[in-house]
Design an enzyme around this catalytic site. Structure first.
Site: not given
Length: 256
Positions: A49, A51, A109, A196
């Protein structure tokens, strides 16, 4: 019949993948498109999921439908119904034991920073920006402290709903390609804002504001207050997912 699909999307116009009360989501847009082709309500499940503002190069979803459609018909029909910032890359029938999230072995990622004095005009939704010079070698060295299985409590958001903070990072690197500093990470799973928050530590290290060893100190503190600020979503993309070979998706889910 169960189907797996690959999704590419620009997340800048969405409040993340998951259905939200306060704005548009990739899930709602995708379910609407699949429902129009299936002629019945369709619910989709994703591998990870993302962001608000986060992109995907090859998100994986699955859905169930008894509608008589070929994989090509699903692909062409759904893409014609989707907004231009979401595309279905492939559709494949899979065993009903397959689950986009729970069958995943790992997720990857990528975070890209444009490192130059002038902000980006082209690709600004896919790039973060840092005008001061970054030392990617120091960033890479610091990132190696995160490899392996650790308690990542210091690098998740206060809103994270995961019951435990243990994750295993399998591959992690920082490299430079001209003006682009690129961070790649593969793990068995990620916590909320984990990537992040890692970048929020690596950037100060790259700028020389923190030492390489500071990354280890943050990790071992298990305290979010000891880490840097959360990096911007611009620049972050969900890259790919790996599944057991028995599901027959290796040729469509592997991205360099």
């Amino acid at each position: 019949m169960r189907y797996a699909c690959g999704l590419e999307y620009d997340g800048s116009g969405y409040q993340g993948f998951q259905t939200q009360k306060n704005g548009p989501s990739v899930q709602v847009a995708t379910e609407k498109a699949f429902t129009s082709v299936a002629a019945h309500d369709v619910q989709v499940f994703c591998a990870g999921r993302t962001d608000t503002g986060v992109n995907a190069l090859s998100q994986v979803i699955h859905f169930d439908s008894d509608a008589k459609r070929s994989e090509r018909q699903w692909l062409l029909g759904v893409n014609s119904a989707l907004p231009r910032d979401i595309s279905v890359l492939w559709v494949r029938a899979v065993d009903t034991a397959f689950h986009a999230r729970f069958s995943a072995l790992s997720r990857s990622y990528v975070y890209k920073i444009l490192n130059r004095a002038v902000r980006p005009a082209i690709g600004r939704q896919q790039l973060s920006w840092e005008l001061k010079p970054l030392d990617e070698k120091k960033m890479h060295a610091a990132a190696q402290y995160l490899k392996g299985e650790h308690d990542f409590n210091a690098l998740r958001s206060s809103q994270c709903q995961s019951k435990q903070p243990i994750r295993q990072i399998q591959e992690i690197s920082v490299r430079r390609f001209g003006e682009i500093v690129q961070f790649d990470v593969t793990a068995n799973g990620f916590l909320h804002h984990m990537v992040r928050n890692i970048m929020g530590c690596l950037i100060p290290i790259g700028l020389g504001d923190q030492s390489i060893e500071w990354m280890q100190q943050v990790l071992e503190s298990k305290d979010r207050k000891q880490a840097g600020i959360t990096a911007s979503p611009q620049g972050l993309s969900f890259k790919s997912v790996q599944y057991p070979s028995k599901f027959g998706l290796d040729d469509v889910t592997h991205i360099q």
